[in-house]
Write a protein that holds these residues in place. Structure first.
Motif, PDB file in Angstrom:
ATOM      1  N   GLY A 563       0.813  -1.203   0.125  1.00  0.00           N
ATOM      2  CA  GLY A 563      -0.062  -0.036  -0.028  1.00  0.00           C
ATOM      3  C   GLY A 563       1.065   1.308   0.008  1.00  0.00           C
ATOM      4  N   VAL A 564       0.787   2.042  -0.957  1.00  0.00           N
ATOM      5  CA  VAL A 564       1.461   3.509  -1.256  1.00  0.00           C
ATOM      6  C   VAL A 564       0.301   4.456  -1.145  1.00  0.00           C
ATOM      7  N   PHE A 565       0.582   5.481  -0.494  1.00  0.00           N
ATOM      8  CA  PHE A 565      -0.304   6.918  -0.628  1.00  0.00           C
ATOM      9  C   PHE A 565       0.663   7.878  -1.351  1.00  0.00           C
ATOM     10  N   VAL A 566      -0.032   8.055  -2.445  1.00  0.00           N
ATOM     11  CA  VAL A 566       0.727   8.874  -3.618  1.00  0.00           C
ATOM     12  C   VAL A 566       0.254  10.537  -3.151  1.00  0.00           C
ATOM     13  N   LYS A 567       1.314  11.217  -2.730  1.00  0.00           N
ATOM     14  CA  LYS A 567       1.105  12.529  -2.754  1.00  0.00           C
ATOM     15  C   LYS A 567       0.441  13.261  -4.071  1.00  0.00           C
ATOM     16  N   GLY A 568      -0.376  14.086  -3.810  1.00  0.00           N
ATOM     17  CA  GLY A 568      -1.101  14.623  -4.929  1.00  0.00           C
ATOM     18  C   GLY A 568      -2.114  14.056  -5.611  1.00  0.00           C
ATOM     19  N   LYS A 569      -2.404  12.818  -5.095  1.00  0.00           N
ATOM     20  CA  LYS A 569      -3.379  12.085  -5.557  1.00  0.00           C
ATOM     21  C   LYS A 569      -4.347  11.717  -4.723  1.00  0.00           C
ATOM     22  N   HIS A 570      -4.008  10.950  -3.795  1.00  0.00           N
ATOM     23  CA  HIS A 570      -4.800  10.213  -2.889  1.00  0.00           C
ATOM     24  C   HIS A 570      -5.145  11.111  -1.707  1.00  0.00           C
ATOM     25  N   GLU A 571      -5.219  12.249  -1.621  1.00  0.00           N
ATOM     26  CA  GLU A 571      -5.827  13.279  -0.705  1.00  0.00           C
ATOM     27  C   GLU A 571      -7.193  13.250  -1.018  1.00  0.00           C
ATOM     28  N   PHE A 572      -7.652  13.021  -2.268  1.00  0.00           N
ATOM     29  CA  PHE A 572      -8.851  13.064  -2.719  1.00  0.00           C
ATOM     30  C   PHE A 572      -9.314  11.734  -3.653  1.00  0.00           C
ATOM     31  N   PHE A 573     -10.694  11.553  -3.459  1.00  0.00           N
ATOM     32  CA  PHE A 573     -11.167  10.192  -4.282  1.00  0.00           C
ATOM     33  C   PHE A 573     -11.501  10.575  -5.624  1.00  0.00           C
ATOM     34  N   PRO A 574     -11.324   9.520  -6.243  1.00  0.00           N
ATOM     35  CA  PRO A 574     -11.715   9.803  -7.797  1.00  0.00           C
ATOM     36  C   PRO A 574     -13.451  10.023  -7.969  1.00  0.00           C
ATOM     37  N   ILE A 575     -13.724  10.929  -8.776  1.00  0.00           N
ATOM     38  CA  ILE A 575     -15.037  11.287  -9.198  1.00  0.00           C
ATOM     39  C   ILE A 575     -15.884   9.892  -9.701  1.00  0.00           C
ATOM     40  N   PRO A 576     -16.880   9.328  -9.315  1.00  0.00           N
ATOM     41  CA  PRO A 576     -17.502   8.272  -9.840  1.00  0.00           C
ATOM     42  C   PRO A 576     -17.611   8.255 -11.202  1.00  0.00           C
ATOM     43  N   GLN A 577     -17.272   7.033 -12.027  1.00  0.00           N
ATOM     44  CA  GLN A 577     -17.228   7.045 -13.259  1.00  0.00           C
ATOM     45  C   GLN A 577     -18.821   7.201 -13.805  1.00  0.00           C
ATOM     46  N   LYS A 585     -24.044  16.033 -21.636  1.00  0.00           N
ATOM     47  CA  LYS A 585     -25.043  17.188 -22.112  1.00  0.00           C
ATOM     48  C   LYS A 585     -24.334  17.597 -23.484  1.00  0.00           C
ATOM     49  N   ASP A 586     -25.048  17.248 -24.436  1.00  0.00           N
ATOM     50  CA  ASP A 586     -25.059  17.624 -25.810  1.00  0.00           C
ATOM     51  C   ASP A 586     -23.712  16.763 -26.438  1.00  0.00           C
ATOM     52  N   GLY A 587     -23.878  15.451 -25.833  1.00  0.00           N
ATOM     53  CA  GLY A 587     -22.709  14.577 -26.197  1.00  0.00           C
ATOM     54  C   GLY A 587     -21.394  14.738 -25.518  1.00  0.00           C
ATOM     55  N   LYS A 588     -21.367  15.484 -24.457  1.00  0.00           N
ATOM     56  CA  LYS A 588     -19.907  15.655 -23.994  1.00  0.00           C
ATOM     57  C   LYS A 588     -20.376  15.589 -22.365  1.00  0.00           C
ATOM     58  N   PRO A 589     -19.436  14.876 -21.377  1.00  0.00           N
ATOM     59  CA  PRO A 589     -19.659  15.131 -19.810  1.00  0.00           C
ATOM     60  C   PRO A 589     -19.486  16.475 -19.276  1.00  0.00           C
ATOM     61  N   THR A 590     -20.368  16.893 -18.286  1.00  0.00           N
ATOM     62  CA  THR A 590     -20.043  18.097 -17.779  1.00  0.00           C
ATOM     63  C   THR A 590     -19.232  18.065 -16.626  1.00  0.00           C
ATOM     64  N   LEU A 591     -19.018  16.821 -16.186  1.00  0.00           N
ATOM     65  CA  LEU A 591     -18.104  16.407 -15.052  1.00  0.00           C
ATOM     66  C   LEU A 591     -16.835  16.180 -15.550  1.00  0.00           C
ATOM     67  N   THR A 592     -15.730  16.856 -14.891  1.00  0.00           N
ATOM     68  CA  THR A 592     -14.335  16.369 -15.330  1.00  0.00           C
ATOM     69  C   THR A 592     -13.683  15.666 -14.067  1.00  0.00           C
ATOM     70  N   GLN A 593     -13.139  14.467 -14.591  1.00  0.00           N
ATOM     71  CA  GLN A 593     -12.478  13.667 -13.689  1.00  0.00           C
ATOM     72  C   GLN A 593     -11.285  14.488 -13.008  1.00  0.00           C
ATOM     73  N   ASP A 594     -10.741  14.085 -11.730  1.00  0.00           N
ATOM     74  CA  ASP A 594      -9.630  14.649 -11.169  1.00  0.00           C
ATOM     75  C   ASP A 594      -8.486  14.213 -12.033  1.00  0.00           C
ATOM     76  N   PRO A 595      -7.781  15.069 -12.432  1.00  0.00           N
ATOM     77  CA  PRO A 595      -6.409  14.667 -13.417  1.00  0.00           C
ATOM     78  C   PRO A 595      -5.568  13.551 -12.696  1.00  0.00           C
ATOM     79  N   ALA A 596      -5.474  13.480 -11.588  1.00  0.00           N
ATOM     80  CA  ALA A 596      -4.656  12.403 -10.934  1.00  0.00           C
ATOM     81  C   ALA A 596      -5.146  11.046 -11.130  1.00  0.00           C
ATOM     82  N   TYR A 597      -6.415  10.933 -11.691  1.00  0.00           N
ATOM     83  CA  TYR A 597      -7.041   9.670 -11.764  1.00  0.00           C
ATOM     84  C   TYR A 597      -7.149   9.170 -13.270  1.00  0.00           C
ATOM     85  N   LYS A 598      -6.604  10.173 -14.267  1.00  0.00           N
ATOM     86  CA  LYS A 598      -7.044   9.939 -15.648  1.00  0.00           C
ATOM     87  C   LYS A 598      -5.883   9.143 -16.227  1.00  0.00           C
TER      88      LYS A 598
END
Length: 598
Positions: A563-577, A585-598
């Motif tokens: 188990g490793v806690f990655v600084k700059g990533k694991h402070e927050f949880f990913p937005i549920p897919q 909306k109009d063929g494009k998501p309005t919610l954007t995933q946290d870049p750390a989880y992309k």
């Protein structure tokens, strides 16, 4: 929202709050009309019922199709087992998603994470539903209208605040952007800083809510002030660098000082009184999540911590949320009755790992903070008023260790068991006066007022040192459930352990040491209450603390290796897919995933 769901909310929350006007017989027996019609509830009774439905979302149990512990307000999964306070517990095969969370393997497809999002934004939706419906209600007084708006905005601020703790960027949804036909997703982008919106909701509530409420469970002016201060505290440090944001801490301090100066609240004499159903809504309480006093009340009892009960009778399930050895070690004290800020984890408090059920055992005899035995169940110590803790409390000791959670479990008279789904009547003290004092101490350290910080911390320690609040020694009786309490020759209770705790007597002159002492005290006071992970994150020390913790703890719990806690990533949880997919909306998501989880 279906009418029968409104009835369900009223049945559960109405029992909790005693709201007769909000859920009258007439309202509850209204014939279902299929899809919820806003016009049908545009009356005083109707909007009060919707408001009760919004309250019902606080505890996370008002949603069909998901487990109560996924969105439990106590957040023992996300705030507890993701921290150094606790393991997942139970055995390896039960609730495997929690094992991933414990090792900081956060996935956008996790049902726990998805359902946390779903529950919080359902709460936002219910709050906005109140505000929108109220616009068309005419048979209500102006004063009550203002109060309903204030309560709804408090709830909306609370739901958004809980979401902001979880996710780096969230949408802020008000009554103008909320869509009744799209309750679980949002077309609002998460591209703005929502802290000002959360602050505005709490400020609006603070300006209108009364000093006291006739019904427990409804927020007061002081509750709104406390949550506004909490919002400032969560902005008080740069999460990446750990640097203090003095402007936010000064804003928090101004409010915290007002709460202290009001004289409305005080520390109760006995620490345990903050953790038992018999002493709910006491002088220390600022805002509590209310639960029923009997399992006969069904949904009104707290099922969110249903898994987090010992494996022995009277519960018999399920053994989750077991305290870590690291946490237990934190309660050691030195010869001066002070915590071992730097060396607490150098050696372990004795435990019964591998000791047979009927084998002789003598508990650790070193000096301990008495709050340990109000927080953790351990071998040889009376578990509240049930029986002496032994290894039969534990489902799989080799997997998850020898300790049991204790704070959320009420005394025997208030415990209900409903099959495997254990219920508790114990309120969750989400906001109490001890928090105000320790947040204020945090502020004072960063603003250079070290002696004021020491005085505030000492108030907490002096309460913990009250001998009347010590766990009493007990001797095992002839059966597993039998015990005898031990008294001395004068009839005074004999403490269950070597409790040694004293205030800090030497003036604080070094900010770094003072900061460490305040943060350590915060852990000791609020351990196993779902705050620890989020505290480490807001202070900007999560990565260093948790990786150090895991390096030692993985030698005791083998499954934690890797188990490793990655600084700059694991402070927050990913937005549920699922939330991202549904935001299209109009063929494009309005919610954007946290870049750390992309």
């Amino acid at each position: 929202m279906k009418i029968n769901n409104i009835i369900k909310f009223c049945l559960s929350a109405g029992l909790v709050f005693g709201v007769a006007t909000a859920c009258s017989d007439e309202f509850l027996t209204r014939e279902p009309q299929g899809q919820y019609s806003p016009s049908a509830l545009q009356t005083a009774k109707g909007v009060e019922g919707i408001l009760v439905g919004a309250y019902a979302m606080i505890d996370g149990q008002g949603l069909d199709g998901q487990d109560a512990w996924n969105n439990d307000i106590q957040s023992w999964v996300f705030g507890g087992i993701a921290s150094d306070d606790a393991y997942k517990g139970t055995d390896a095969g039960d609730q495997p998603e929690q094992s991933f969370i414990e090792k900081w393997d956060f996935q956008p497809t996790s049902n726990h994470i998805k359902n946390k999002w779903r529950g919080l934004f359902k709460g936002v939706a219910r709050s906005n539903d109140v505000l929108n419906t109220l616009k068309n209600v005419t048979d209500i007084s102006d004063d009550r209208r203002k109060q309903i708006i204030a309560e709804a905005r408090f709830l909306r601020g609370l739901f958004h605040f809980e979401a902001k703790k979880m996710w780096k960027t969230i949408p802020y949804i008000d009554e103008n952007t909320y869509k009744l036909d799209d309750l679980e997703s949002t077309k609002v982008p998460n591209d703005k800083d929502v802290w000002p919106n959360i602050e505005a909701d709490f400020k609006a509530a603070m300006d209108v809510l009364p000093n006291t409420q006739s019904q427990v469970g409804r927020p007061t002016k002081w509750a709104a002030m406390a949550f506004l201060a909490k919002a400032y505290m969560y902005q008080g440090w740069n999460i990446s660098t750990g640097a203090a944001n003095t402007a936010k801490l000064q804003a928090a301090k101004a409010i915290l000082d007002q709460i202290v100066a009001s004289g409305k609240f005080k520390l109760v004499d006995n620490f345990r009184d903050n953790h038992d159903a018999s002493t709910r809504n006491n002088a220390e309480s600022i805002f509590e999540i209310q639960y029923a006093s009997s399992s006969a009340s069904g949904d009104a009892a707290n099922a969110g911590v249903g898994l987090a009960h010992p494996y022995t009778s009277p519960w018999g399930c399920c053994g989750f949320y077991q305290p870590s050895q690291n946490l237990v070690n934190a309660y050691k004290t030195d010869a001066n009755g002070l915590p071992l800020l730097d060396s607490f984890n150098d050696s372990d408090v004795k435990n019964d790992q591998g000791v047979g059920l009927d084998d002789p055992y003598t508990p650790y005899d070193g000096a301990l903070d008495p709050r340990l035995d109000h927080t953790v169940g351990r071998r040889g110590i009376l578990f509240i008023d049930y029986k002496i803790h032994n290894r039969d409390f534990i489902r799989d000791q080799t997997y998850a260790g020898p300790y049991s959670p204790k704070k959320h479990i009420p005394s025997k008279a208030f415990t209900g068991v409903n099959g495997w789904a254990n219920l508790t009547s114990n309120n969750y003290r989400i906001m109490r006066y001890s928090m105000i004092l320790l947040w204020l101490a945090e502020c004072e350290v960063e603003l250079g007022n070290l002696e004021r910080a020491r005085t505030l911390v000492n108030q907490i320690r002096e309460r913990a040192a009250n001998p009347a609040g010590f766990v009493q020694k007990a001797i095992q009786g002839s059966t597993r459930d039998a015990y005898t309490l031990v008294t001395d020759s004068k009839g005074n209770p004999v403490p269950a352990a070597n409790y040694v705790i004293k205030p800090y007597s030497t003036p604080w002159t070094d900010a770094a040491t003072a900061r460490k002492a305040v943060r350590f005290e915060t852990r000791l006071e609020f351990a196993m209450e779902g705050h620890r992970f989020f505290d480490l994150v807001r202070w900007g020390i999560a990565a260093e603390t948790l990786n150090k913790y895991n390096a030692v703890e993985s030698t005791k719990r083998v499954y934690k290796k890797g188990g490793v806690f990655v600084k700059g990533k694991h402070e927050f949880f990913p937005i549920p897919q699922e939330a991202i997919d549904r935001s299209e909306k109009d063929g494009k998501p309005t919610l954007t995933q946290d870049p750390a989880y992309k």
